[in-house]
Write a protein that holds these residues in place. Structure first.
Motif, PDB file in Angstrom:
ATOM      1  N   LYS A  92     -83.834  70.479  48.541  1.00 58.89           N
ATOM      2  CA  LYS A  92     -84.197  71.493  49.527  1.00 58.89           C
ATOM      3  C   LYS A  92     -85.711  71.658  49.648  1.00 58.89           C
ATOM      4  O   LYS A  92     -86.243  71.785  50.769  1.00 58.89           O
ATOM      5  CB  LYS A  92     -83.547  72.827  49.149  1.00 58.89           C
ATOM      6  N   LYS A 128     -74.249  68.092  47.724  1.00 56.88           N
ATOM      7  CA  LYS A 128     -74.074  69.535  47.848  1.00 56.88           C
ATOM      8  C   LYS A 128     -75.313  70.208  48.414  1.00 56.88           C
ATOM      9  O   LYS A 128     -75.224  71.208  49.129  1.00 56.88           O
ATOM     10  CB  LYS A 128     -73.737  70.133  46.474  1.00 56.88           C
ATOM     11  N   GLU A 131     -75.332  70.694  52.118  1.00 57.72           N
ATOM     12  CA  GLU A 131     -74.370  71.601  52.729  1.00 57.72           C
ATOM     13  C   GLU A 131     -75.038  72.931  53.074  1.00 57.72           C
ATOM     14  O   GLU A 131     -75.893  73.420  52.349  1.00 57.72           O
ATOM     15  CB  GLU A 131     -73.192  71.835  51.770  1.00 57.72           C
ATOM     16  N   THR A 132     -74.624  73.505  54.171  1.00 54.63           N
ATOM     17  CA  THR A 132     -75.265  74.741  54.649  1.00 54.63           C
ATOM     18  C   THR A 132     -74.998  75.941  53.751  1.00 54.63           C
ATOM     19  O   THR A 132     -75.798  76.874  53.683  1.00 54.63           O
ATOM     20  CB  THR A 132     -74.774  75.072  56.073  1.00 54.63           C
ATOM     21  N   ASN A 133     -73.871  75.910  53.047  1.00 54.22           N
ATOM     22  CA  ASN A 133     -73.510  77.060  52.205  1.00 54.22           C
ATOM     23  C   ASN A 133     -73.934  76.888  50.744  1.00 54.22           C
ATOM     24  O   ASN A 133     -73.511  77.656  49.882  1.00 54.22           O
ATOM     25  CB  ASN A 133     -72.002  77.315  52.273  1.00 54.22           C
ATOM     26  N   SER A 134     -74.718  75.863  50.448  1.00 57.39           N
ATOM     27  CA  SER A 134     -75.158  75.654  49.063  1.00 57.39           C
ATOM     28  C   SER A 134     -76.176  76.723  48.667  1.00 57.39           C
ATOM     29  O   SER A 134     -76.958  77.200  49.486  1.00 57.39           O
ATOM     30  CB  SER A 134     -75.773  74.262  48.901  1.00 57.39           C
ATOM     31  N   ALA A 135     -76.162  77.086  47.388  1.00 53.92           N
ATOM     32  CA  ALA A 135     -77.021  78.166  46.903  1.00 53.92           C
ATOM     33  C   ALA A 135     -78.486  77.732  46.861  1.00 53.92           C
ATOM     34  O   ALA A 135     -78.798  76.546  46.735  1.00 53.92           O
ATOM     35  CB  ALA A 135     -76.565  78.591  45.515  1.00 53.92           C
ATOM     36  N   ASP A 136     -79.360  78.723  46.975  1.00 54.04           N
ATOM     37  CA  ASP A 136     -80.801  78.473  46.842  1.00 54.04           C
ATOM     38  C   ASP A 136     -81.241  78.875  45.440  1.00 54.04           C
ATOM     39  O   ASP A 136     -81.169  80.055  45.064  1.00 54.04           O
ATOM     40  CB  ASP A 136     -81.580  79.298  47.880  1.00 54.04           C
ATOM     41  N   ASP A 159     -79.725  81.293  41.049  1.00 51.69           N
ATOM     42  CA  ASP A 159     -79.556  81.594  42.470  1.00 51.69           C
ATOM     43  C   ASP A 159     -79.441  83.106  42.686  1.00 51.69           C
ATOM     44  O   ASP A 159     -79.192  83.564  43.803  1.00 51.69           O
ATOM     45  CB  ASP A 159     -78.330  80.876  43.039  1.00 51.69           C
TER      46      ASP A 159
END
Length: 298
Positions: A92, A128, A131-136, A159
């Motif tokens: 990211k 993963k 993916e848009t819903n993966s944690a930051d 996260d």
């Protein structure tokens, strides 16, 4: 025709019918006892002793093996999860899932492989991250005072910063430690690249290999366990030092990481050491805690 059974054969048959077989020689019943200097213990007594001791011994051994395996498995699972989070964060932050275009990701993949993280786990983490819903995930560092002059550096990757902050403060405080103000402990440590080798490394050979690999900073010390070595280097040169170590034929079990190393180690009493290790062990059980460094020399 009547069968005739000798006294010796009859003795053998009677003995074999019991649960414990003992050979009975065909000798007269009145025999001389062995001399004290050549006394022989009864086989039956030996079997009884083994029967009494073996289950206890095997139970303890099994318990030790199970406890050791449990700790090893837990440590391995945490290492895999940790690098999974780091890889997601690297993808990211770097904006690419291609190691060739993302230097941070490439370095992390090397570290993950060096720490025996399965390739499937690495690939799943990279996928993963897209993916848009993966944690930051974000990294943070806590500084703390232990007991008896000890200090702690607590590295966190989470996260949920609010959760990790509360967990770390609670864990330290409940065991007699104290969270320190930012910068009050960290200045007593140096950030170093660390290469751990499960073997004894020749310093001169490593020095030549390190120079060939382009490393300018190197310190070789004995590991905590007998027959192991630890190499400290500049964080930017960790990968190069890893290659230097491998060029000497050390491949299996070699690990690399980045750690805070104390500039001025302190020796605590045995009691204080145990209390500090209780804090460290509890911290390392937290899912959000990456690692804990300390300044204790014992």
């Amino acid at each position: 025709m009547k069968s005739i059974i000798s006294s010796a054969a009859l003795a053998l048959l009677l003995t074999a019918s019991t649960s414990s077989f003992t050979f009975v020689p065909n000798v007269p019943s009145a025999t001389t006892s062995p001399s004290p200097s050549h006394s022989i213990s009864s086989p039956q007594n030996k079997e009884e002793n083994v029967g009494r001791l073996s289950p206890l011994f095997m139970g303890r051994a099994a318990a030790v093996r199970a406890a050791t395996k449990s700790k090893t498995d837990a440590k391995k699972a945490k290492t895999n999860a940790l690098y999974g989070k780091k890889i997601i964060m690297a993808v990211k932050q770097g904006g690419s899932s291609d190691p060739n275009a993302n230097r941070q990701l490439a370095d992390l993949i090397k570290q993950a492989k060096a720490n025996s993280v399965p390739v499937d786990n690495i690939n799943r983490a990279i996928k993963k991250a897209s993916e848009t819903n993966s944690a930051d995930f974000s990294e943070s560092t806590f500084e703390a005072y232990g007991i008896g002059g000890a200090s702690l550096i607590i590295n966190v990757l989470s996260d949920n910063p609010n959760r990790s902050t509360a967990d770390v403060k609670s864990t330290v405080g409940k065991r007699g430690g104290k969270i320190a103000e930012q910068g009050s402990v960290l200045f007593m440590y140096d950030r170093k690249g660390v290469v751990e080798v499960p073997a004894v490394v020749d310093e001169e050979e490593l020095l030549m290999a390190a120079i060939d690999a382009g490393c300018d900073d190197m310190e070789l010390v004995e590991g905590d366990e007998e027959g192991t070595s630890v190499v400290y280097t500049d964080p930017k040169e960790t990968n190069s030092m890893m290659e230097a170590v491998k060029s000497l034929g050390f491949e299996e079990g070699v690990k690399m990481s980045l750690k805070y190393i104390s500039k001025a180690p302190v020796e605590c009493s045995d009691e204080d050491f145990d209390k500090n290790m209780d804090i460290i062990d509890a911290l390392e059980e937290l899912d959000d805690v990456d690692s804990v460094e300390h300044n204790m020399s014992n």
